[in-house]
Motif scaffolding. Structure first.
Motif, PDB file in Angstrom:
ATOM      1  N   ALA A 194       0.750  -1.208   0.058  1.00  0.00           N
ATOM      2  CA  ALA A 194      -0.038  -0.069   0.054  1.00  0.00           C
ATOM      3  C   ALA A 194       0.929   1.196  -0.153  1.00  0.00           C
ATOM      4  O   ALA A 194       0.494   2.265  -0.784  1.00  0.00           O
ATOM      5  N   SER A 195       1.960   1.287   0.820  1.00  0.00           N
ATOM      6  CA  SER A 195       2.876   2.300   0.700  1.00  0.00           C
ATOM      7  C   SER A 195       3.513   2.640  -0.537  1.00  0.00           C
ATOM      8  O   SER A 195       3.490   3.988  -0.952  1.00  0.00           O
ATOM      9  N   GLY A 196       3.901   1.549  -1.313  1.00  0.00           N
ATOM     10  CA  GLY A 196       4.383   1.650  -2.487  1.00  0.00           C
ATOM     11  C   GLY A 196       3.489   2.062  -3.406  1.00  0.00           C
ATOM     12  O   GLY A 196       3.898   2.861  -4.312  1.00  0.00           O
ATOM     13  N   LEU A 197       2.186   1.688  -3.390  1.00  0.00           N
ATOM     14  CA  LEU A 197       1.064   2.021  -4.245  1.00  0.00           C
ATOM     15  C   LEU A 197       0.679   3.586  -4.056  1.00  0.00           C
ATOM     16  O   LEU A 197       0.492   4.315  -4.803  1.00  0.00           O
ATOM     17  N   ILE A 198       0.528   3.828  -2.939  1.00  0.00           N
ATOM     18  CA  ILE A 198       0.199   5.211  -2.326  1.00  0.00           C
ATOM     19  C   ILE A 198       1.133   6.077  -2.672  1.00  0.00           C
ATOM     20  O   ILE A 198       1.047   7.270  -3.359  1.00  0.00           O
ATOM     21  N   GLY A 199       2.663   5.942  -2.505  1.00  0.00           N
ATOM     22  CA  GLY A 199       3.792   6.721  -2.889  1.00  0.00           C
ATOM     23  C   GLY A 199       3.886   6.851  -4.437  1.00  0.00           C
ATOM     24  O   GLY A 199       4.156   7.929  -4.943  1.00  0.00           O
ATOM     25  N   ARG A 200       3.329   5.984  -5.102  1.00  0.00           N
ATOM     26  CA  ARG A 200       3.544   5.868  -6.370  1.00  0.00           C
ATOM     27  C   ARG A 200       2.096   6.698  -7.359  1.00  0.00           C
ATOM     28  O   ARG A 200       2.240   7.365  -8.079  1.00  0.00           O
ATOM     29  N   ASP A 201       0.903   6.243  -6.564  1.00  0.00           N
ATOM     30  CA  ASP A 201      -0.291   6.667  -7.295  1.00  0.00           C
ATOM     31  C   ASP A 201      -0.929   7.961  -6.553  1.00  0.00           C
ATOM     32  O   ASP A 201      -2.034   8.399  -6.927  1.00  0.00           O
ATOM     33  N   PHE A 202      -0.518   8.294  -5.410  1.00  0.00           N
ATOM     34  CA  PHE A 202      -1.163   9.159  -4.595  1.00  0.00           C
ATOM     35  C   PHE A 202      -0.844  10.537  -4.697  1.00  0.00           C
ATOM     36  O   PHE A 202       0.466  10.947  -5.033  1.00  0.00           O
ATOM     37  N   GLN A 203      -1.767  11.395  -5.098  1.00  0.00           N
ATOM     38  CA  GLN A 203      -1.475  12.761  -5.363  1.00  0.00           C
ATOM     39  C   GLN A 203      -1.985  13.791  -4.219  1.00  0.00           C
ATOM     40  O   GLN A 203      -2.772  13.511  -3.359  1.00  0.00           O
ATOM     41  N   PRO A 204      -1.384  14.988  -4.128  1.00  0.00           N
ATOM     42  CA  PRO A 204      -1.770  15.954  -3.127  1.00  0.00           C
ATOM     43  C   PRO A 204      -3.250  16.249  -3.123  1.00  0.00           C
ATOM     44  O   PRO A 204      -3.772  16.195  -1.997  1.00  0.00           O
TER      45      PRO A 204
END
Length: 191
Positions: A161-171
């Motif tokens: 999730a952290s990898g996905l969030i870091g990669r796909d999560f926008q401000p």
């Protein structure tokens, strides 16, 4: 005077045996009676001398010997009675020992049976305790293994999730997530 005559007769018979035996040649009948008479007189004199001079010592010896024999006999009788008494006591003790031995053997057998029962009961309770401990240990190990698996799954999910969030999560996604969380908190207060 009697002593003198007796001594003279003994000496005459001792030194002149031929005179007593001389009558033998005169005739067979006459000589044999005289010879018999000489032997009788000789024997009577011998017995009288023996009784007169040796009688008192012989009587004393026989009396002393009788006392010694009676004393030894009484001691032997006493020793026999004592030995019989000791034999009877020993037989009684042997019978008592046999009874005691049987009693001790019975007590030992009972104690052995009791101890065997106690050991069997203790072994059974120990086996039951080991079985319970094994069940508890296996369930505790199973639960611990489940927790470890869950923790590893959660850690793996968090890493993913952290990898996905870091990669796909926008401000903008971060602001929307905080607003949604705040709305849920606000709705939770109302209820």
């Amino acid at each position: 005077m009697k002593k003198w005559l007796t001594s003279a007769a003994i000496l005459a018979a001792a030194f002149f045996p031929r005179a007593a035996l001389a009558a033998e040649g005169a005739g067979a009948e006459h000589g044999s009676w005289l010879l018999l008479l000489f032997f009788i007189i000789n024997f009577v004199l011998f017995v009288w001398v023996l009784a007169h001079y040796a009688g008192a010592p012989i009587r004393k010896f026989l009396a002393d010997r009788g006392v010694t024999i009676r004393t030894a006999l009484s001691r032997a009788s006493g020793a026999l009675a004592e030995a019989e008494d000791l034999a009877n006591k020993a037989a009684a003790r042997m019978a008592a020992l046999a009874t005691d031995l049987k009693k001790v053997a019975d007590e030992l057998e009972q104690e052995t049976a009791f101890q065997v029962g106690k050991v069997a009961e203790l072994a059974k309770s120990t086996a039951e305790r080991i079985h319970r401990d094994t069940e508890m240990s296996s369930s505790a190990l199973s639960e611990a293994a489940k927790r470890r698996v869950r923790a590893q799954l959660a850690e793996s999910a968090a890493t993913l999730a952290s990898g996905l969030i870091g990669r796909d999560f926008q401000p903008s996604d971060q602001g929307r997530l905080i607003d949604g969380f705040m709305d849920k908190l606000g709705n939770g207060d109302r209820r």
